[in-house]
Design an enzyme around this catalytic site. Structure first.
Site, PDB file in Angstrom:
ATOM      1  N   CYS A 115       0.814  -1.216   0.000  1.00  0.00           N
ATOM      2  CA  CYS A 115       0.000   0.000   0.000  1.00  0.00           C
ATOM      3  C   CYS A 115       0.846   1.263   0.000  1.00  0.00           C
ATOM      4  CB  CYS A 115      -0.947  -0.006   1.203  1.00  0.00           C
ATOM      5  SG  CYS A 115      -2.264  -1.227   1.036  1.00  0.00           S
TER       6      CYS A 115
ATOM      7  N   SER B   9     -14.371   9.123   0.996  1.00  0.00           N
ATOM      8  CA  SER B   9     -13.093   8.382   0.918  1.00  0.00           C
ATOM      9  C   SER B   9     -13.157   7.104   1.743  1.00  0.00           C
ATOM     10  CB  SER B   9     -11.934   9.261   1.411  1.00  0.00           C
ATOM     11  OG  SER B   9     -11.828  10.439   0.659  1.00  0.00           O
TER      12      SER B   9
ATOM     13  N   ASP C 171     -13.890   2.865   2.495  1.00  0.00           N
ATOM     14  CA  ASP C 171     -13.127   1.684   2.082  1.00  0.00           C
ATOM     15  C   ASP C 171     -13.730   0.946   0.893  1.00  0.00           C
ATOM     16  OD1 ASP C 171     -11.042   1.628   4.240  1.00  0.00           O
ATOM     17  OD2 ASP C 171     -12.832   1.557   5.494  1.00  0.00           O
TER      18      ASP C 171
ATOM     19  N   ASP D 118      -8.562  -3.786  -4.753  1.00  0.00           N
ATOM     20  CA  ASP D 118      -7.272  -3.403  -4.185  1.00  0.00           C
ATOM     21  C   ASP D 118      -6.183  -4.274  -4.794  1.00  0.00           C
ATOM     22  OD1 ASP D 118      -5.368  -2.180  -2.458  1.00  0.00           O
ATOM     23  OD2 ASP D 118      -6.940  -1.911  -0.968  1.00  0.00           O
TER      24      ASP D 118
ATOM     25  N   ASP E 299     -11.099  -4.427   3.158  1.00  0.00           N
ATOM     26  CA  ASP E 299     -12.061  -3.362   2.889  1.00  0.00           C
ATOM     27  C   ASP E 299     -13.495  -3.844   3.078  1.00  0.00           C
ATOM     28  OD1 ASP E 299     -10.132  -1.482   2.336  1.00  0.00           O
ATOM     29  OD2 ASP E 299     -10.154  -1.821   0.185  1.00  0.00           O
TER      30      ASP E 299
ATOM     31  N   HIS F 211      -9.006 -10.672 -14.445  1.00  0.00           N
ATOM     32  CA  HIS F 211      -8.428 -10.132 -15.673  1.00  0.00           C
ATOM     33  C   HIS F 211      -6.918 -10.088 -15.514  1.00  0.00           C
ATOM     34  CE1 HIS F 211      -8.355  -7.995 -19.439  1.00  0.00           C
ATOM     35  NE2 HIS F 211      -7.654  -6.998 -18.908  1.00  0.00           N
ATOM     36  N   SER F 212      -6.196 -10.365 -16.586  1.00  0.00           N
ATOM     37  CA  SER F 212      -4.731 -10.374 -16.546  1.00  0.00           C
ATOM     38  C   SER F 212      -4.173  -9.603 -17.728  1.00  0.00           C
ATOM     39  CB  SER F 212      -4.207 -11.814 -16.565  1.00  0.00           C
ATOM     40  OG  SER F 212      -4.609 -12.464 -17.758  1.00  0.00           O
TER      41      SER F 212
END
Length: 350
Positions: free
Chosen positions: A20, A52, A54, A71, A94, A143-144
């Site tokens: 993070c 703002s 989570d 995230d 989150d 997804h990659s």
């Protein structure tokens, strides 16, 4: 578990930052979001970008609301399996911070395929899968892409009763502040990248970053819990400020009561910190009041970017013992009271 010395592959060499600590600096993020137009929002959207918070929360019916978050980040450790576990735990945090129960996840995968062996990538994915399996939810897709730096994380979805959603902007004057995990993960990661971190310090780092914030679900059912968030890239001070701003209150923070990982305190006192610490302070330091003569290492710890950090809870004084008991029941032995919400603005550190 591999120790720093035993890691056969330096995964962190491919990332300019880790965990993070890679978040966009708070000041820049504020400017970006301020320029984003706010269009008409459906009444079912209970939580959006306004505070703002989570995760986003969307009411499905009278008894269910969908909690959605995403995230992802670059490696904070060299062991690929541990990296996957940390990233997945962090993403699910989150969901717990909103008081919800996870139900499903999608994988976000970006890897430099010309640099990383496929076996390393498989271990990253396996680490994330192991966390979701422990929670009892599927990774149902994702997804990659092929990118320059390794990136891994989750889109996480959860369910919560609409009346039990715990926002970060509902604290009340007089609320006690309780932190679930000790600080210092960012500092430990900086020591790791410099080859200084001990095996014991690494073990503490992994134990903290892979501990799921499961108390959030039961804490959401306590009427005396007014606000909740998890402490991540903006550090304790930054996420506490989000509670203060949204609740239109100030906070008194007792530094001596803040739990800190022992080895992280040692490295902080010796000047080992992350670059994100200074970025965080530049973004919100004007709202933090430190005691005269406070050493730099104390500022470094309250602004230290936490990856998969602890829950920060604002609750009524007659509920704090129950909140602490709930943390203890889930194995969060370091959880403790660290301060109180007060009238005013900003954060005063004692």
């Amino acid at each position: 578990m591999n120790t720093p010395a035993a890691a056969p592959f330096r995964l962190t060499q491919f990332s300019h930052g880790g965990g993070c600590g890679c978040k966009i600096a708070p000041g820049i993020l504020t400017e970006l979001l301020a320029a984003t137009p706010m269009r008409s929002l459906p009444k079912e959207l209970l939580v959006g970008t306004e505070s703002s918070d989570d995760a986003a929360v969307y009411r499905l019916n009278d008894t269910q609301a969908l909690v959605a978050t995403t995230d992802f980040f670059t490696p904070i450790v060299d062991d690929p399996y541990d990296f996957g576990r940390i990233a997945a735990t962090n993403a699910l945090s989150d969901i717990y911070a909103m008081g919800a129960q996870p139900i499903m996840a999608l994988a976000i995968v970006g890897m430099p395929l010309d640099k990383l062996p496929l076996e390393v990538i498989r271990k990253i994915l396996a680490g994330g899968e192991s966390v979701c399996a422990a929670v009892g939810i599927p990774i149902a897709g994702g997804h990659s892409i092929d990118v320059l730096e390794p990136i891994y994380g989750l889109v996480a979805l959860g369910l919560v009763h609409p009346d039990q959603v715990k926002r970060n902007d509902r604290a009340q004057e007089g609320d006690m502040l309780i932190l679930g995990k000790p600080l210092g993960v960012g500092i430990l990661s900086a020591a790791l990248k410099k080859g200084k971190l001990s095996a014991a310090g690494y073990a503490q780092m992994i134990a903290s970053t892979t501990q799921l914030n499961t108390p959030g679900m039961s804490l959401a059912r306590l009427p005396g819990v007014h606000a909740m968030t998890d402490v991540t890239g903006f550090g304790l001070a930054g996420h506490l400020l989000e509670i203060c701003r949204g609740s239109r209150l100030g906070a008194n923070l007792r530094f001596g009561d803040v739990p800190i990982i022992d080895e992280a305190r040692q490295w902080a006192e010796q000047g080992t910190v992350t670059g994100a610490t200074d970025r965080n302070w530049a973004g919100y330091g004007s709202e933090i009041r430190l005691p005269a003569g406070a050493p730099d290492w104390q500022r470094a710890l309250i602004t230290d970017p936490q990856t998969s950090g602890g829950l920060l809870v604002a609750c009524s004084a007659d509920t704090d013992a129950e909140v602490l008991a709930e943390f203890r029941k889930h194995g969060f032995d370091a959880a403790c009271r660290i301060g109180q919400m007060v009238a005013g603005q900003g954060v005063s550190v004692e």
